[in-house]
Design a protein around this motif. Structure first.
Motif, short mmCIF file in Angstrom:
data_model
loop_
_atom_site.label_atom_id
_atom_site.label_comp_id
_atom_site.label_asym_id
_atom_site.label_seq_id
_atom_site.Cartn_x
_atom_site.Cartn_y
_atom_site.Cartn_z
N ARG A 85 11.65 6.60 0.58
CA ARG A 85 10.68 5.60 0.13
C ARG A 85 11.43 4.47 -0.54
NH1 ARG A 85 5.41 6.82 -3.43
NH2 ARG A 85 4.85 7.71 -1.43
N THR A 86 11.02 3.26 -0.23
CA THR A 86 11.56 2.10 -0.92
C THR A 86 10.40 1.21 -1.35
OG1 THR A 86 13.09 0.22 -0.82
CG2 THR A 86 11.95 0.79 1.21
N TRP A 142 4.52 4.95 6.61
CA TRP A 142 3.48 4.01 6.20
C TRP A 142 4.09 2.84 5.45
CZ3 TRP A 142 2.57 3.29 0.94
CH2 TRP A 142 2.97 4.30 0.07
N TYR A 143 3.36 1.74 5.52
CA TYR A 143 3.77 0.49 4.88
C TYR A 143 2.56 -0.04 4.12
CZ TYR A 143 4.81 -4.46 4.33
OH TYR A 143 5.00 -5.71 3.81
N ASP A 144 2.79 -0.54 2.90
CA ASP A 144 1.71 -1.09 2.09
C ASP A 144 2.22 -2.35 1.39
OD1 ASP A 144 -1.04 -0.61 0.82
OD2 ASP A 144 0.24 -0.94 -0.91
N TYR A 145 1.40 -3.39 1.41
CA TYR A 145 1.73 -4.65 0.74
C TYR A 145 0.52 -5.04 -0.10
CZ TYR A 145 2.84 -9.54 -0.08
OH TYR A 145 3.11 -10.75 -0.68
N PHE A 146 0.75 -5.34 -1.38
CA PHE A 146 -0.31 -5.78 -2.28
C PHE A 146 0.19 -6.97 -3.08
CE2 PHE A 146 -2.23 -5.84 -6.51
CZ PHE A 146 -3.56 -5.96 -6.17
N GLU A 147 -0.65 -8.00 -3.15
CA GLU A 147 -0.31 -9.20 -3.93
C GLU A 147 -1.53 -9.60 -4.75
OE1 GLU A 147 0.56 -13.91 -3.12
OE2 GLU A 147 1.23 -12.45 -1.63
N ARG A 148 -1.28 -9.86 -6.02
CA ARG A 148 -2.34 -10.32 -6.92
C ARG A 148 -1.87 -11.60 -7.59
NH1 ARG A 148 -5.40 -7.15 -11.80
NH2 ARG A 148 -6.58 -8.94 -12.48
N PHE A 192 7.45 1.05 1.55
CA PHE A 192 7.64 1.68 2.85
C PHE A 192 8.04 3.11 2.60
CE2 PHE A 192 10.44 3.19 6.21
CZ PHE A 192 9.56 3.09 7.29
N ASP A 193 7.42 4.05 3.35
CA ASP A 193 7.68 5.47 3.16
C ASP A 193 7.75 6.14 4.53
OD1 ASP A 193 7.26 7.81 0.92
OD2 ASP A 193 6.48 8.41 2.87
N ALA A 194 8.74 7.01 4.73
CA ALA A 194 8.87 7.78 5.97
C ALA A 194 9.17 9.23 5.60
CB ALA A 194 9.96 7.21 6.86
#
Length: 195
Positions: A81-82, A41-47, A59-61
Motif C-alpha cells: 500500500r502506498t 484498488w485506487y482511491d483519490y480524495f480532494e477537499r 493505491f493498495d494491492a
C-alpha cells in the motif's frame, strides 16, 4: 468497479469535495482445495475549503493463496500500500511539515488453522511488515478457538488469544496483548468448524 463524486460548496469558487475510486478483483481456483486471489484498488480524495487543500491518494494491492488439506487451512500472501497526502493551508498560520508526503507499507504473511477436533481449532501465523514509519516488524499470532455446544440456531463461543509485536529498528520494543471475547455466533458463521 468504481465511482466518482463531486460536491461543490460555494464558500469560495472551487470549494468542495472531489474523488474517485476503482477496485479490481481476480479469483482463480487452482485445484479443488486451493485458490489464488488478487485484489487492487485506487482511491483519490480532494477537499478544498476556505483556502485549504487536503488531498489523499491511496493505491493498495494484495495477493492471497489459500490451501485446504486435511485438518489444515493455510493462507499465505503479500500486500503493498502506498499513500500520497498533501495538506496546504493558505488560510491561517497552521502548518503540517512536510506539507506533502508519500508513505509505504508492505507485508508478507502466512497463517495455518488446524482443526484439532470438530469443536477445537488452533490458528498460528505471522506477518512481516515494513512501513515508512516503523521500519520492519515481525507480528506473530497464536489463537485457540473452541465451540462450546451444538445448539441448532445459536451457539455461545469464547476465544482466547495472545499476540506479540516486535519492531526491528534502532529502538527495540515489544508489546503483548491477551484478551477473551464472549458473544453469540449464528449457525452460518462457525469459524470454519464442522458440525
Amino acid at each position: 468497479q468504481g465511482d466518482a463524486f463531486d460536491s461543490e460548496r460555494f464558500l469560495a469558487p472551487g470549494d468542495g469535495n472531489h474523488g474517485r475510486n476503482l477496485v479490481a478483483r481476480w479469483n482463480r481456483d487452482l485445484t479443488g482445495s486451493s485458490s489464488l486471489q488478487l485484489q487492487a484498488w485506487y482511491d483519490y480524495f480532494e477537499r478544498r475549503e476556505l483556502r485549504t487543500v487536503d488531498v489523499l491518494e491511496t493505491f493498495d494491492a494484495e495477493l492471497q493463496y489459500n490451501l485446504a488439506s486435511g485438518a489444515h487451512n493455510l493462507v499465505a500472501g503479500a500486500g503493498l500500500r502506498t499513500t500520497r497526502d498533501s495538506f496546504v493551508n493558505n488560510l491561517n498560520a497552521f502548518r503540517i511539515d512536510p506539507q506533502r508526503a508519500r508513505l509505504w507499507i508492505g507485508n508478507a504473511f502466512v497463517q495455518d488453522r488446524v482443526a484439532l477436533s470438530s469443536r477445537l481449532a488452533l490458528t498460528a501465523g505471522f506477518k512481516l511488515e515494513s512501513s515508512s514509519y516503523t521500519g520492519v516488524q515481525f507480528l506473530p499470532s497464536l489463537r485457540l478457538g473452541w465451540q462450546v455446544d451444538d445448539v441448532p440456531d445459536w451457539s455461545p463461543y469464547a476465544t482466547l488469544g495472545a499476540g506479540l509485536q516486535v519492531a526491528f529498528n534502532d529502538q527495540w520494543s515489544a508489546q503483548a496483548d491477551v484478551r477473551a471475547v464472549k458473544s453469540s455466533l449464528s449457525n452460518q458463521n462457525r469459524f470454519g468448524f464442522d458440525r
